[in-house]
Design a protein around this motif. Structure first.
Motif, PDB file in Angstrom:
ATOM      1  N   ASN A 152       0.833  -1.199   0.000  1.00 44.95           N
ATOM      2  CA  ASN A 152       0.000   0.000   0.000  1.00 44.95           C
ATOM      3  C   ASN A 152       0.872   1.255   0.000  1.00 44.95           C
ATOM      4  OD1 ASN A 152      -1.824   2.073   0.452  1.00 44.95           O
ATOM      5  ND2 ASN A 152      -2.983   0.965   2.014  1.00 44.95           N
ATOM      6  N   PRO A 153       0.825   2.060  -1.071  1.00 44.62           N
ATOM      7  CA  PRO A 153       1.664   3.272  -1.118  1.00 44.62           C
ATOM      8  C   PRO A 153       1.337   4.277  -0.028  1.00 44.62           C
ATOM      9  CG  PRO A 153       0.060   3.261  -2.916  1.00 44.62           C
ATOM     10  CD  PRO A 153       0.017   1.899  -2.285  1.00 44.62           C
ATOM     11  N   ASP A 154       0.154   4.177   0.555  1.00 49.35           N
ATOM     12  CA  ASP A 154      -0.234   5.104   1.625  1.00 49.35           C
ATOM     13  C   ASP A 154       0.384   4.734   2.968  1.00 49.35           C
ATOM     14  OD1 ASP A 154      -1.842   6.531  -0.158  1.00 49.35           O
ATOM     15  OD2 ASP A 154      -3.553   5.218   0.209  1.00 49.35           O
ATOM     16  N   LYS A 155       0.949   3.528   3.053  1.00 43.93           N
ATOM     17  CA  LYS A 155       1.494   3.053   4.320  1.00 43.93           C
ATOM     18  C   LYS A 155       3.012   3.197   4.404  1.00 43.93           C
ATOM     19  CE  LYS A 155      -2.311   1.571   6.263  1.00 43.93           C
ATOM     20  NZ  LYS A 155      -2.800   2.165   7.529  1.00 43.93           N
ATOM     21  N   ILE A 156       3.628   3.766   3.392  1.00 41.75           N
ATOM     22  CA  ILE A 156       5.078   3.889   3.377  1.00 41.75           C
ATOM     23  C   ILE A 156       5.462   5.145   2.616  1.00 41.75           C
ATOM     24  CG2 ILE A 156       5.369   2.510   1.280  1.00 41.75           C
ATOM     25  CD1 ILE A 156       7.881   1.305   2.610  1.00 41.75           C
ATOM     26  N   SER A 157       6.539   5.766   2.997  1.00 43.30           N
ATOM     27  CA  SER A 157       6.909   7.037   2.378  1.00 43.30           C
ATOM     28  C   SER A 157       7.517   6.839   0.997  1.00 43.30           C
ATOM     29  CB  SER A 157       7.910   7.783   3.267  1.00 43.30           C
ATOM     30  OG  SER A 157       9.193   7.199   3.156  1.00 43.30           O
ATOM     31  N   PHE A 158       7.332   7.843   0.184  1.00 45.19           N
ATOM     32  CA  PHE A 158       7.952   7.862  -1.147  1.00 45.19           C
ATOM     33  C   PHE A 158       9.468   7.754  -1.028  1.00 45.19           C
ATOM     34  CE2 PHE A 158      10.394  10.749  -3.838  1.00 45.19           C
ATOM     35  CZ  PHE A 158      10.255  10.134  -5.082  1.00 45.19           C
ATOM     36  N   LYS A 159      10.039   8.454  -0.051  1.00 43.26           N
ATOM     37  CA  LYS A 159      11.491   8.468   0.096  1.00 43.26           C
ATOM     38  C   LYS A 159      12.044   7.063   0.323  1.00 43.26           C
ATOM     39  CE  LYS A 159      11.790  13.175   1.970  1.00 43.26           C
ATOM     40  NZ  LYS A 159      12.135  13.987   3.160  1.00 43.26           N
ATOM     41  N   LEU A 160      11.405   6.307   1.209  1.00 38.65           N
ATOM     42  CA  LEU A 160      11.886   4.960   1.490  1.00 38.65           C
ATOM     43  C   LEU A 160      11.707   4.051   0.276  1.00 38.65           C
ATOM     44  CD1 LEU A 160      13.105   2.951   3.451  1.00 38.65           C
ATOM     45  CD2 LEU A 160      10.828   2.495   4.332  1.00 38.65           C
ATOM     46  N   VAL A 161      10.596   4.193  -0.420  1.00 41.00           N
ATOM     47  CA  VAL A 161      10.356   3.375  -1.623  1.00 41.00           C
ATOM     48  C   VAL A 161      11.440   3.638  -2.662  1.00 41.00           C
ATOM     49  CG1 VAL A 161       8.794   2.990  -3.573  1.00 41.00           C
ATOM     50  CG2 VAL A 161       7.871   3.152  -1.255  1.00 41.00           C
ATOM     51  N   LEU A 162      11.795   4.901  -2.849  1.00 43.10           N
ATOM     52  CA  LEU A 162      12.831   5.252  -3.818  1.00 43.10           C
ATOM     53  C   LEU A 162      14.181   4.657  -3.409  1.00 43.10           C
ATOM     54  CD1 LEU A 162      13.369   6.917  -6.413  1.00 43.10           C
ATOM     55  CD2 LEU A 162      14.055   8.810  -4.927  1.00 43.10           C
ATOM     56  N   TRP A 163      14.516   4.760  -2.130  1.00 40.91           N
ATOM     57  CA  TRP A 163      15.783   4.222  -1.631  1.00 40.91           C
ATOM     58  C   TRP A 163      15.846   2.706  -1.789  1.00 40.91           C
ATOM     59  CZ3 TRP A 163      20.467   5.745  -0.675  1.00 40.91           C
ATOM     60  CH2 TRP A 163      21.302   5.020   0.182  1.00 40.91           C
ATOM     61  N   LEU A 164      14.758   2.017  -1.436  1.00 41.33           N
ATOM     62  CA  LEU A 164      14.719   0.563  -1.586  1.00 41.33           C
ATOM     63  C   LEU A 164      14.739   0.163  -3.054  1.00 41.33           C
ATOM     64  CD1 LEU A 164      12.090  -0.386   1.157  1.00 41.33           C
ATOM     65  CD2 LEU A 164      14.585  -0.578   1.284  1.00 41.33           C
ATOM     66  N   GLY A 165      14.103   0.970  -3.905  1.00 39.98           N
ATOM     67  CA  GLY A 165      14.120   0.705  -5.336  1.00 39.98           C
ATOM     68  C   GLY A 165      15.535   0.756  -5.886  1.00 39.98           C
ATOM     69  N   MET A 166      16.336   1.683  -5.375  1.00 42.21           N
ATOM     70  CA  MET A 166      17.731   1.768  -5.791  1.00 42.21           C
ATOM     71  C   MET A 166      18.504   0.527  -5.352  1.00 42.21           C
ATOM     72  SD  MET A 166      20.775   4.316  -4.541  1.00 42.21           S
ATOM     73  CE  MET A 166      21.004   3.263  -3.093  1.00 42.21           C
ATOM     74  N   ILE A 167      18.332   0.126  -4.082  1.00 40.06           N
ATOM     75  CA  ILE A 167      19.040  -1.050  -3.572  1.00 40.06           C
ATOM     76  C   ILE A 167      18.659  -2.301  -4.365  1.00 40.06           C
ATOM     77  CG2 ILE A 167      19.257  -2.613  -1.593  1.00 40.06           C
ATOM     78  CD1 ILE A 167      19.032  -0.167   0.228  1.00 40.06           C
ATOM     79  N   ASP A 168      17.364  -2.498  -4.593  1.00 45.68           N
ATOM     80  CA  ASP A 168      16.917  -3.671  -5.343  1.00 45.68           C
ATOM     81  C   ASP A 168      17.429  -3.626  -6.781  1.00 45.68           C
ATOM     82  OD1 ASP A 168      15.613  -4.709  -3.155  1.00 45.68           O
ATOM     83  OD2 ASP A 168      13.680  -3.833  -3.671  1.00 45.68           O
TER      84      ASP A 168
END
Length: 212
Positions: free
Chosen positions: A92-108
């Motif tokens: 759910n995008p509403d349950k997590i920040s955009f910033k963290l999603v972007l950072w995890l997207g980079m790591i993955d």
């Protein structure tokens, strides 16, 4: 008497529900913004993450396009990368920040390029070495063979990291890209690169840890 007993039972049930809701709210708060400062604007954060990604991926166009997708179409990113996000328990995008999603997207993305090796925190020296040696080939680093002591399957972090670091070539560092989870995301970088990485990380308060 029965009425009083029923009232007490209902009161206890209400208290249990309230406690559970409070626990859930605390978990949601952790998911929404773990370890990321609020005084960094979205634009500043995006710029720095892209710089870090380009530095670690040697300007890989595919990774940059992935992160730009997240930046420019957040809801679409959740649809396109739903399987990848689901592996991290993110739905759910509403349950997590955009910033963290972007950072995890980079790591993955770095992991998918075989530039970062991701490990469970319970992994042993054998597992860490296998991942690091494999990704080092992609980076054209001088790291080739590290001598393992006997009983290496019983050596875990942080002792395992100390053994690896002691055998790295001069001016090379073992680094963990912290994801605020129970994993290690490892990459070997030159000292000049590490200095740049840590300077960038400090600007947006993410953790790029030198495993000395």
């Amino acid at each position: 008497m029965k009425g009083v007993l029923s009232f007490i039972i209902l009161l206890l049930v209400a208290i249990v529900i309230l406690v559970n809701l409070q626990k859930k709210n605390r978990v949601d708060q952790i998911l929404i913004e773990p370890n990321l400062v609020e005084d960094v604007t979205k634009e500043e954060y995006e710029t720095v993450v892209l710089e870090i990604a380009n530095l670690l991926s040697m300007n890989n166009q595919g990774l940059e396009e992935k992160l730009l997708y997240c930046i420019n179409d957040y809801s679409g990113y959740f649809v396109r990368y739903q399987d990848e996000l689901a592996l991290r328990g993110i739905e759910n995008p509403d349950k997590i920040s955009f910033k963290l999603v972007l950072w995890l997207g980079m790591i993955d993305g770095l992991q998918q390029l075989d530039l970062v090796s991701s490990h469970d925190w319970k992994d042993n020296l054998d597992g860490f070495l296998a991942g690091i040696l494999f990704t080092s080939k992609k980076q054209n680093s001088p790291l080739s063979v590290i001598v393992k002591p006997s009983g290496s399957e019983e050596i875990f972090a942080p002792e395992a990291f100390a053994l690896i670091v002691n055998q790295l070539p001069t001016l090379y560092h073992l680094v963990n890209l912290d994801s605020d989870g129970d994993e290690y995301n490892l990459i070997v970088v030159e000292e000049t690169v590490l200095v740049k990485l840590q300077k960038l990380a400090k600007q947006i308060n993410v953790k790029i840890v030198d495993l000395k």
